[in-house]
Design an enzyme around this catalytic site. Structure first.
Site, PDB file in Angstrom:
ATOM      1  N   HIS A 219     -55.117   0.169 -13.319  1.00  0.00           N
ATOM      2  CA  HIS A 219     -54.598  -0.699 -12.257  1.00  0.00           C
ATOM      3  C   HIS A 219     -53.760   0.074 -11.245  1.00  0.00           C
ATOM      4  CE1 HIS A 219     -51.904  -3.640 -10.336  1.00  0.00           C
ATOM      5  NE2 HIS A 219     -52.864  -4.521 -10.536  1.00  0.00           N
ATOM      6  N   ASP A 220     -52.826   0.864 -11.755  1.00  0.00           N
ATOM      7  CA  ASP A 220     -51.955   1.640 -10.857  1.00  0.00           C
ATOM      8  C   ASP A 220     -52.494   3.058 -10.662  1.00  0.00           C
ATOM      9  OD1 ASP A 220     -50.412  -0.607 -11.006  1.00  0.00           O
ATOM     10  OD2 ASP A 220     -48.775   0.303 -12.148  1.00  0.00           O
ATOM     11  N   THR A 221     -53.627   3.343 -11.266  1.00  0.00           N
ATOM     12  CA  THR A 221     -54.172   4.706 -11.234  1.00  0.00           C
ATOM     13  C   THR A 221     -55.610   4.672 -10.726  1.00  0.00           C
ATOM     14  OG1 THR A 221     -54.639   4.494 -13.603  1.00  0.00           O
ATOM     15  CG2 THR A 221     -52.580   5.613 -12.979  1.00  0.00           C
TER      16      THR A 221
END
Ligand SMILES: *[C@@H]1O[C@H](CO)[C@@H](O)[C@H](O)[C@H]1NC(C)=O
Ligand SMILES: *[C@@H]1O[C@H](CO)[C@@H](O)[C@H](O)[C@H]1NC(C)=O
Ligand SMILES: *[C@@H]1O[C@H](CO)[C@@H](O)[C@H](O)[C@H]1NC(C)=O
Ligand SMILES: *[C@@H]1O[C@H](CO)[C@@H](O)[C@H](O)[C@H]1NC(C)=O
Ligand SMILES: *[C@@H]1O[C@H](CO)[C@@H](O)[C@H](O)[C@H]1NC(C)=O
Ligand SMILES: *[C@@H]1O[C@H](CO)[C@@H](O)[C@H](O)[C@H]1NC(C)=O
Length: 335
Positions: A219-221
Site C-alpha cells: 500500500h505504501d510501497t
C-alpha cells in the site's frame, strides 16, 4: 458452466455423504488430530480442512505477476494455479474486504469507519461458528495481542496516525456487529505474532485471514517491496510447511487494482483485474493447463468455495456467494 459445476459437485457430495471422522495430520509417520488455537477439533471439509488467505493492496495484475516471486508462486508452489481472470469488486479498499467475508460490498464505496449491523452483519464467520469450524484473523501491527481494537488506526501520543501500520479498513471482521459485540469472537482476532506462534504450536485455525501492514502489503510501497516481503517471510513456509500442504487450500491476492481510472465507466472493462494465486494439495494439477484457470472469479468466490467445501452448496449468505463460481477443485473420480 457454473450451474454444471455446482450440480456435479453436489451430486458427488450427496453420493459420498458427510465424512464423520475427525481430520488427522500425518507427521513423520505419527497421526494426531488437528486442532485450532482453543483445542477445537478440525471439522473435515470435502477438499480441504484449512483455508489460508493473505491480501495485498492496490496493484494491477502485471506489476505483480512480473515479480518473479509471484510468477513462481503459481508455477512452483505445490498444487499452484494462477486465477488469470480474477477481478476485485469495488474501489477503494474497504468494500473489497467486506466482500471477502460477506460476499457483498453492502453498496459501500469508502474507507471510512462503518459498522455493519443487524442481519447485514451475517458473514462467513457465523457459518463457520455454527459448524464449529475454527477461524482467526491475524493482522500485522494490530495494536493488541488478541481481541477487538476498533479505532481506524493506532495513533501516536500527539494524535497523528502511526504510519505504515495496521488499519481497520483492511481487517473486515472488526466492522461486523456479530463480531465486535461478542468477546468470544473478538478473541479470534490477533496480532500477526500470534500467527507465527500458532503455526509453531500446530494450532492454527481452519480458516486463516492474514492482513499484512501498510508497508508489506504494498500500500505504501510497491510490487517489488511486497514481493521481497513474501519471498523472505512466506515462500519457504508456503512451499514446505505441512500446514500449507496437507488438506490445504491457500490464496494470495489483492484487494483491488492500482488503476482506478474508468472503473465501471469504460464499457466492457471494469478495470479491477488483479493477480490471484491458489495452491495446496486440495488442488491436483493433472496437466499444465491446470496451472491456469480462466474462469471469471471475484471476491465472492472465496465464500462460495468455503461453502461448497464444508456445506456442499453455495449461496448460504444469500448474496453474491450464490452466483460467484467456486474455485475449480478436482472432481472425485476424475482421472
Ligand atoms: C452482487 O454484485 C452486483 C454487482 O455485480 C451488485 O449490484 C449486487 O448488489 C451484489 N449483490 C449483493 C447482495 O451484494
Ligand atoms: C461502531 O461500533 C463501535 C463499537 O460499538 C462504536 O464504538 C463506534 O462508535 C461505532 N462507529 C460508528 C461509525 O457507528
Ligand atoms: C458469541 O459468539 C459465540 C461463538 O460463536 C456464541 O456461542 C455466542 O452465542 C455469542 N454470544 C452472543 C451474545 O451472541
Ligand atoms: C519500492 O518501494 C521501496 C520502499 O518504499 C523503494 O525503496 C523502492 O525504490 C521502490 N521501487 C520502485 C521500483 O519504485
Ligand atoms: C487505467 O484504466 C483505464 C481504463 O481501462 C485505461 O484507459 C488506462 O490506460 C489505464 N491506465 C494505466 C496506467 O494502465
Ligand atoms: C461476482 O461474480 C458473480 C458471478 O459472476 C456476479 O454475479 C457478481 O455480481 C460479482 N460481484 C460483483 C460485486 O461484481
Amino acid at each position: 458452466m457454473k450451474t454444471t459445476i455446482a450440480v456435479a459437485f453436489t451430486t458427488v457430495l450427496v453420493a459420498l455423504g458427510a465424512s464423520a471422522s475427525p481430520a488427522v495430520h500425518r507427521d513423520h509417520g505419527k497421526r494426531h488430530a488437528l486442532t485450532g488455537p482453543n483445542g477445537e477439533p478440525y471439522v473435515p471439509g470435502k477438499w480441504f480442512d484449512r483455508f489460508f488467505m493473505i491480501i495485498a493492496e492496490n496493484m494491477d495484475f502485471w506489476p505483480v505477476e512480473s515479480q518473479s516471486t509471484f510468477a513462481n508462486l503459481w508455477k512452483q508452489a505445490p498444487g499452484g494455479r494462477l486465477l488469470a481472470n480474477y477481478y476485485a469488486v469495488e474501489h477503494p479498499s474497504q468494500p473489497n474486504y467486506f466482500d471477502h467475508i460477506a460476499a457483498t460490498t453492502f453498496g459501500w464505496n469508502s474507507d471510512s469507519v462503518v459498522n455493519i449491523t443487524g442481519s447485514e452483519s451475517f458473514s462467513i464467520v457465523d457459518l463457520l461458528e455454527e459448524k464449529g469450524i475454527s477461524w482467526g484473523g491475524y493482522a500485522e501491527d494490530y495494536p493488541i495481542t488478541q481481541g477487538c481494537y476498533v479505532p481506524y488506526a493506532p495513533e501516536n501520543p500527539d494524535g497523528t496516525q502511526v504510519p505504515h501500520s495496521y488499519v481497520r479498513k483492511h481487517f473486515p471482521f472488526i466492522s461486523f456487529e456479530t463480531i465486535y459485540t461478542n468477546e468470544t469472537r473478538c478473541n479470534k482476532l490477533y496480532n500477526a505474532d500470534m500467527f507465527w506462534k500458532h503455526l509453531e504450536e500446530g494450532k492454527l485455525p481452519q480458516f486463516v485471514y492474514f492482513a499484512p501492514n501498510l508497508l508489506n502489503d504494498g500500500h505504501d510501497t510497491n510490487a517489488s517491496y511486497f514481493a521481497n516481503y513474501v519471498q523472505k517471510t512466506w515462500i519457504d513456509t508456503f512451499y514446505h510447511n505441512d500446514y500449507f500442504n496437507t488438506r490445504a487450500l491457500n490464496y494470495l491476492s489483492l484487494d483491488e487494482s492500482g488503476n482506478t481510472t474508468g472503473f465501471n465507466t469504460v464499457p466492457g472493462d471494469n478495470n479491477n483485474h488483479i493477480y490471484a494465486a491458489i495452491w495446496g494439495d486440495a488442488l491436483t494439477n493433472r496437466d499444465t493447463y491446470d496451472k491456469y484457470d480462466f474462469a471469471r472469479y471475484n471476491h465472492s468466490s472465496i465464500t462460495a468455495t468455503l461453502e461448497m467445501n464444508w456445506w456442499g452448496k453455495t449461496g448460504l449468505l444469500g448474496r453474491n456467494d450464490t452466483y460467484a463460481p467456486v474455485f475449480a477443485l478436482p472432481y472425485d473420480g476424475a482421472n
